[in-house]
Scaffold this motif. Structure first.
Motif, short mmCIF file in Angstrom:
data_model
loop_
_atom_site.label_atom_id
_atom_site.label_comp_id
_atom_site.label_asym_id
_atom_site.label_seq_id
_atom_site.Cartn_x
_atom_site.Cartn_y
_atom_site.Cartn_z
N THR A 111 0.78 -1.26 -0.21
CA THR A 111 0.01 -0.01 0.01
C THR A 111 0.97 1.17 -0.02
OG1 THR A 111 -1.62 -1.36 1.28
CG2 THR A 111 -1.86 1.34 1.12
N PRO A 112 0.92 1.92 -0.99
CA PRO A 112 1.68 3.14 -1.22
C PRO A 112 1.15 4.25 -0.09
CG PRO A 112 1.29 2.35 -3.24
CD PRO A 112 0.26 1.56 -2.27
N PRO A 113 1.92 5.07 0.36
CA PRO A 113 1.48 6.18 1.18
C PRO A 113 0.61 7.11 0.28
CG PRO A 113 3.57 6.56 0.84
CD PRO A 113 3.29 5.15 0.35
N SER A 114 -0.75 7.50 1.04
CA SER A 114 -1.58 8.68 0.11
C SER A 114 -1.44 9.85 1.07
CB SER A 114 -2.88 7.89 0.19
OG SER A 114 -3.34 7.35 1.23
N LEU A 115 -0.76 10.02 1.98
CA LEU A 115 -0.72 11.21 2.71
C LEU A 115 0.73 11.44 3.34
CD1 LEU A 115 -1.84 13.94 3.83
CD2 LEU A 115 -2.45 12.62 5.86
N ILE A 116 1.58 12.41 2.90
CA ILE A 116 2.83 12.76 3.33
C ILE A 116 2.82 13.97 4.07
CG2 ILE A 116 5.07 13.44 2.43
CD1 ILE A 116 4.57 11.94 -0.07
N ILE A 117 3.22 13.84 5.35
CA ILE A 117 3.40 15.00 6.19
C ILE A 117 4.77 15.35 6.55
CG2 ILE A 117 2.64 15.86 8.45
CD1 ILE A 117 0.14 14.31 8.42
#
Length: 271
Positions: A111-117
């Motif tokens: 599952t690729p990240p869908s939110l980068i903070i």
């Protein structure tokens, strides 16, 4: 992104006021970045709320980049998720190396990240600022362009991967925080308008979320520890607003208040 931030504001909305019907309309797919500008302790709390809210309510995989270890969590998170601890949050300290390696590791990640903070974006740029300098040094401009390009190229790549895998979690969002060293003390939601670093940085982000503390007597009289005004602005907000009539524009939530109580609990109120 404005939709994630608005989801946070709604989730932790004040119970003492009548909640309005705030349907968060999906912004255009090209609008996927927000820059939270203001005090680092408050902005980090907002980022942590965004990370946990996006993961728990939207099922997103979140990557949280920070240069400093997270010592404690906001009281609002501790109340909602009592078993959550700073040690249970997976954070990454080397931003550039990890961002660059995402392209390589994506084939082995289910599952690729869908939110980068990114917490405190200024820490990943150049060293201490010379506030007497009125412009942006070439090295600073190069760092801003390099880091921004890396962030948005990675987000675009991850968005493509998410769409290829028929995921409902796309596009990949980016939320970063920035604390300016130049505080002009101006009101109206633009306390850092003259910072050349910020002026250059916001060109890359679709939405700007500005935190401005209210030091008035009303906050003290109400028994609050702090009151912050939150202003959402930028072309991402404009694009959404232009697709709605005047009656619906209030639902975008362009101005909020953040109430911080003596026990550390945080509540948001739509203005």
């Amino acid at each position: 992104m404005a939709d994630i931030l608005t989801l946070v504001f709604k989730t932790f909305m004040s119970q003492t006021v009548l909640k309005k019907d705030l349907t968060v309309s999906p912004p255009p797919t090209t609008t996927y970045s927000s820059l939270v500008v203001g005090d680092h302790s408050v902005s980090r709390s907002v980022l942590l709320l965004a990370a946990v809210t996006a993961a728990s309510q939207r099922g997103m995989k979140v990557m949280f980049f920070t240069q400093t270890q997270i010592q404690s969590l906001p009281a609002s998170l501790q109340k909602c998720v009592p078993n959550l601890s700073p040690q249970s949050l997976k954070t990454v300290e080397e931003l550039l190396q990890q961002m660059a390696s995402l392209h390589e590791s994506i084939n082995t990640s289910p599952t690729p990240p869908s939110l980068i903070i990114v917490d405190r974006l200024e820490g990943f740029l150049c060293g201490p600022r010379d506030c007497s300098h009125s412009g942006v040094h070439p090295g600073e401009q190069s760092s801003i362009a390099h880091l921004s390009a890396l962030l948005f190229d990675t987000a675009a790549f991850l968005t493509q991967v998410l769409e290829q895998r028929s995921s409902s979690l796309g596009p990949c969002r980016i939320i970063a925080s920035f604390q300016s060293e130049v505080d002009t003390g101006q009101g109206g939601g633009e306390p850092y308008a003259t910072d050349p670093i910020l002026d250059s940085l916001v060109r890359y982000f679709q939405v700007r979320c500005t935190l401005e503390q209210d030091r008035g007597y009303e906050a003290v009289a109400a028994g609050l520890q702090q009151v912050w005004h939150i202003y959402l602005s930028g072309r991402g907000i404009t694009e959404v607003s232009c697709t709605k009539d005047c009656e619906d524009r209030a639902g975008v939530g362009q101005e909020w208040q953040l109430l911080i109580f003596p026990n550390g609990l945080m509540e948001f109120k739509l203005v």
